[in-house]
Write an enzyme that holds these catalytic residues in place. Structure first.
Site, PDB file in Angstrom:
ATOM      1  N   THR A  76       0.839  -1.206   0.000  1.00  0.00           N
ATOM      2  CA  THR A  76       0.000   0.000   0.000  1.00  0.00           C
ATOM      3  C   THR A  76       0.870   1.251   0.000  1.00  0.00           C
ATOM      4  O   THR A  76       0.605   2.199  -0.757  1.00  0.00           O
ATOM      5  CB  THR A  76      -0.970  -0.021   1.204  1.00  0.00           C
ATOM      6  OG1 THR A  76      -1.742  -1.229   1.111  1.00  0.00           O
ATOM      7  CG2 THR A  76      -1.905   1.169   1.209  1.00  0.00           C
ATOM      8  N   GLY A 213       5.877  -8.137   1.778  1.00  0.00           N
ATOM      9  CA  GLY A 213       6.561  -9.276   2.396  1.00  0.00           C
ATOM     10  C   GLY A 213       5.627 -10.330   2.954  1.00  0.00           C
ATOM     11  O   GLY A 213       5.860 -11.539   2.800  1.00  0.00           O
ATOM     12  N   HIS A 214       4.518  -9.880   3.577  1.00  0.00           N
ATOM     13  CA  HIS A 214       3.688 -10.862   4.292  1.00  0.00           C
ATOM     14  C   HIS A 214       2.892 -11.771   3.360  1.00  0.00           C
ATOM     15  O   HIS A 214       2.262 -12.724   3.806  1.00  0.00           O
ATOM     16  CB  HIS A 214       2.771 -10.159   5.300  1.00  0.00           C
ATOM     17  CG  HIS A 214       1.635  -9.395   4.707  1.00  0.00           C
ATOM     18  ND1 HIS A 214       0.372  -9.911   4.614  1.00  0.00           N
ATOM     19  CD2 HIS A 214       1.572  -8.144   4.173  1.00  0.00           C
ATOM     20  CE1 HIS A 214      -0.430  -9.001   4.070  1.00  0.00           C
ATOM     21  NE2 HIS A 214       0.280  -7.925   3.787  1.00  0.00           N
ATOM     22  N   CYS A 339     -17.824 -10.164   3.367  1.00  0.00           N
ATOM     23  CA  CYS A 339     -19.178 -10.418   3.872  1.00  0.00           C
ATOM     24  C   CYS A 339     -19.510  -9.447   4.990  1.00  0.00           C
ATOM     25  O   CYS A 339     -18.743  -9.296   5.911  1.00  0.00           O
ATOM     26  CB  CYS A 339     -19.282 -11.827   4.417  1.00  0.00           C
ATOM     27  SG  CYS A 339     -19.367 -13.036   3.131  1.00  0.00           S
TER      28      CYS A 339
HETATM   29  N1  PLP Z   1      -2.043  -5.459  -3.997  1.00  0.00           N
HETATM   30  C1  PLP Z   1      -2.484  -6.708  -3.975  1.00  0.00           C
HETATM   31  C2  PLP Z   1      -2.653  -7.446  -5.266  1.00  0.00           C
HETATM   32  C3  PLP Z   1      -2.799  -7.345  -2.776  1.00  0.00           C
HETATM   33  O1  PLP Z   1      -3.240  -8.596  -2.781  1.00  0.00           O
HETATM   34  C4  PLP Z   1      -2.643  -6.612  -1.581  1.00  0.00           C
HETATM   35  C5  PLP Z   1      -3.044  -7.214  -0.303  1.00  0.00           C
HETATM   36  O2  PLP Z   1      -4.045  -7.904  -0.228  1.00  0.00           O
HETATM   37  C6  PLP Z   1      -2.163  -5.309  -1.636  1.00  0.00           C
HETATM   38  C7  PLP Z   1      -1.876  -4.751  -2.854  1.00  0.00           C
HETATM   39  C8  PLP Z   1      -1.948  -4.489  -0.394  1.00  0.00           C
HETATM   40  O3  PLP Z   1      -0.914  -5.051   0.369  1.00  0.00           O
HETATM   41  P1  PLP Z   1      -0.572  -4.549   1.845  1.00  0.00           P
HETATM   42  O4  PLP Z   1      -1.816  -4.655   2.635  1.00  0.00           O
HETATM   43  O5  PLP Z   1       0.497  -5.452   2.319  1.00  0.00           O
HETATM   44  O6  PLP Z   1      -0.116  -3.148   1.780  1.00  0.00           O
END
Ligand code: PLP
Length: 700
Positions: A76, A213-214, A339
């Protein structure tokens, strides 16, 4: 049917556990190399070396020896920084009277972080650029023609490498071909592709790409942002000048070390499975899913999606039902849709793909990480099949297992609308009231699976549409229907001025219980009420449809209807907007939920101070089949699914006051039990409670 308690985690597109080698790398930094990388002493230098080693490994893997690779907090932040940088650059160019494209294009199935960032920075920077979603086709592929037509006016184009809900892989090569001569900046969200698809950034004209990373076995709070050597960049965070002043703030060195360890493992050829192996695992999972859910429909093609993602819908089952089922078996999957408690919101990704509404509203996403092992997949498949068995045993899908017989009053809902079923397990007979079109097939299958004979399909209103639904159900029931063929059951129920069912002249019997149409000279022509109870006692249930909320009902008509109920009669309505489940003519005051909620940590204390407590599991039968949980010794547990709570309510309310035991409701997360406890309290049962967070917290 009990199964081992180890969690099978199939929600890797949401997040992953931290893999041991990443954990070890993070631990080593936190314990040993804990210096601040900006410090000039040895500890600082060591921390900086860890960080730079991680960057070098990642650059190597992502093929980005040119350009910048910054450590950020996650995808993000990477998206914000990229969008902010690109939009500022466009604004500057505009200010210098350069002609720039001012359309901001993004794939209609992008993660919300992308369109939200576009809108946010467009507003904050006061740009008023046009933001356009690139449509996708049924298979989730970008509309290349749309891109071709709009690229000349575009300033920025955002296309994810692979979709998080469906796993659909973007054809980056074709998009690149279309935009190669355009000056528009190109942002590629690489979050879901990392570790699953080869990505060599310098080989493309990609301006920005970001990773989290996660999503790949590193901890939360660390991510990477790639910036092409010629792409504009403006720091989002200013401060101490870290990351060469491009992203200030003391670095998350332990997170970076963990991510570096994962990047290294990606290249070792051992820790991660190759594409063919992952595809085989997915196929094996799909076979198990198909065994458990006959009729399963895939929402994305296997060939065009990540080999670690399955997205499917099952006709007749909602995503919530499947999630609850899996959760009871300690299998974690996610809804393809978010949901809300009131109503499942269809997935915007599947809606963008123009899949049928039911498919978009009932999607399930199963995703595993690329380091998954064969043993793990084997165990997952075993569990999925056990879930299938539980579904067959409770007639949620038809099968060859002897089902658990259903008995009493059942409420099936679709949104706020309700169908009621009255079943008698002893005589294997039942009556259906107000079948909803969305539930007709399911009801017909259920009756056949239970070997029940449907004695009547009733309507609480004379709407021609309801007539149609009733006839459709009767048709589908075929031999399972034993009622009047003219499907006008009103003939069963004639004159009676008595409030007792016993003296009704005509009624329908279900074993010792009877059902009759409320008879009243004053009853409206368009609404009907059905009364149900035993011959010995008063009327237990009144199926009122929407008649009592009908504003045209005169006071005289209302009291004429209500006079036929007793104070115990439970009112079952056709639209339960307030999620009351059942009501009575006289209800107590609404209770405050916090006053009747027991925190999971307070359970033992509650049981100690409330002797004789009965714990009531309100999860559905298929969940109860799978579940294994511990209750303190000597505690009685009752299984009363929320859909059959009416029977419990009837019984509990009729208990003598002195014998009213404390009732402690629980479910999976605390949602359904909160409904149950509020219902009981509203109806005057003062000794009712529920456990916050349900089994999810209490059994943790
Ligand atoms: N982009 C994609 C395709 C994702 O799947 C996600 C998380 O679900 C994000 C961006 C955002 O990642 P983060 O929440 O680690 O910032």
């Amino acid at each position: 049917m009990s199964i081992s308690s180890r969690v099978i985690y199939l929600d890797s597109n949401a997040t992953t556990p931290v893999m041991p080698l990443a954990l070890e790398a993070a631990r080593a930094v936190m314990e040993d190399d804990y210096g601040n990388p900006s410090s000039v002493h040895s500890s600082g230098l060591q921390a900086k070396a860890v960080m730079e080693q991680a960057r070098a490994t990642a650059c190597d893997l992502l093929g980005c020896s040119e350009g910048k690779l910054l450590f950020v907090s996650g995808a993000t932040e990477g998206i914000q920084t990229a969008v902010f940088s690109a939009l500022l650059a466009l604004r500057e160019k505009q200010a210098q009277d350069e002609k720039v494209g001012t359309d901001l294009l993004y794939g209609a199935t992008e993660h919300k972080a992308v369109p939200e960032s576009l809108h946010h920075w467009n507003t904050v920077l006061n740009l008023n650029f046009r933001i356009l979603a690139i449509p996708v086709d049924n298979a989730g592929r970008h509309d290349l023609k749309f891109i071709e037509e709009h690229i000349q006016d575009a300033g920025l184009i955002c296309t994810m490498a692979a979709n998080n809900e469906t796993g659909v892989i973007t054809d980056l090569v074709s998009i690149e071909n279309l935009i190669k001569d355009s000056p528009a900046y190109w942002l590629v969200d690489g979050v879901q592709a990392l570790g699953k698809l080869p990505l060599k950034l310098n080989q493309h004209r990609i301006d920005y790409s970001l990773f989290s990373g996660h999503k790949l076995y590193a901890p939360k709070g660390i991510g990477m942002l790639y910036v092409h050597k010629d792409a504009p960049f403006t720091p989002l965070l200013a401060g101490g000048g870290q990351e060469s002043s491009l992203r200030s703030g003391t670095e998350n060195v332990s997170g970076i070390a963990a991510l570096g360890a994962v990047m290294k493992a990606l290249g070792d050829g051992i820790s991660f499975r190759d594409h063919a192996t992952l595809s085989r695992y997915r196929l094996q999972l799909l076979e198990a899913m198909r065994d458990a859910f006959p009729g399963l429909i895939l929402n994305a093609s296997l060939e065009e999606s990540l080999p670690t993602t399955l997205n499917f819908s099952v006709p007749g089952l909602t995503s919530k039902e499947i999630l609850d089922l899996f959760d009871a078996a300690d299998v974690r999957v996610s809804a393809g849709s978010a949901c809300s408690a009131a109503k499942a919101q269809p997935s915007f990704v599947l809606q963008a793909m123009a899949l049928p509404e039911w498919q978009a509203a009932s999607a399930v996403r199963v995703s595993f990480g690329p380091a998954t092992t064969q043993d793990y997949i084997d165990e997952a498949c075993k569990r999925v099949r056990v879930c299938g068995e539980a579904l067959r045993k409770t007639c949620m899908v038809t099968g060859d297992i002897e089902p658990l017989p259903a008995d009493g009053v059942m409420q099936l809902s679709f949104g706020a609308a309700c169908t009621w079923i009255i079943a008698n397990a002893a005589t294997k007979e039942c009556v259906v009231i107000d079948p909803l079109p969305e539930l007709i097939e399911r009801i017909a299958k259920y009756m056949r699976c239970q070997h029940y004979s449907v004695k009547a399909v009733l309507a609480t209103n004379s709407h021609p549409q309801q007539d149609l639904h009733n006839s459709s159900l009767i048709k589908l029931l075929a031999d399972a229907y034993s009622g009047a063929q003219n499907d006008d059951p009103s003939g069963f129920y004639t004159d009676s001025n008595s409030s007792s069912l016993e003296s009704s002249e005509k009624y329908l019997s279900l074993g010792k219980m009877k059902i009759r149409k409320l008879d009243s000279q004053l009853q409206t022509e368009t609404h009907f009420v059905y009364l149900y109870g035993s011959t010995e006692s008063q009327i237990q249930f009144a199926f009122c449809g929407d008649v009592l909320r009908n504003e045209r009902l005169s006071n005289e008509q209302r009291s004429d209807i209500e006079n036929q109920f007793s104070k115990h009669t439970l009112i079952c309505v056709a639209h339960d907007f307030e999620k009351q489940l059942v009501s009575r003519l006289e209800s107590s005051q609404e209770c405050k939920l916090e006053d009747v909620t027991i925190p999971s940590s307070g359970l033992n204390e509650f049981l100690r101070t409330h002797p004789g407590t009965v714990m009531v599991d309100v999860r559905e039968p298929y969940e109860q089949q799978l579940s294994h949980f511990d209750v303190p010794a000597g505690t009685e547990v009752l299984h009363v699914p929320l859909s059959r709570l009416a029977n419990g309510v009837d019984r509990w309310l009729r208990t003598e006051d002195h014998a009213k035991a404390p009732l402690l409701f629980f479910c999976r997360t605390g949602g359904r039990s909160s409904q149950a406890v509020q219902c009981l309290r509203r109806l005057g049962y003062a000794n009712a409670w529920h456990i916050a967070g349900g089994l999810a917290l209490w059994q943790h």
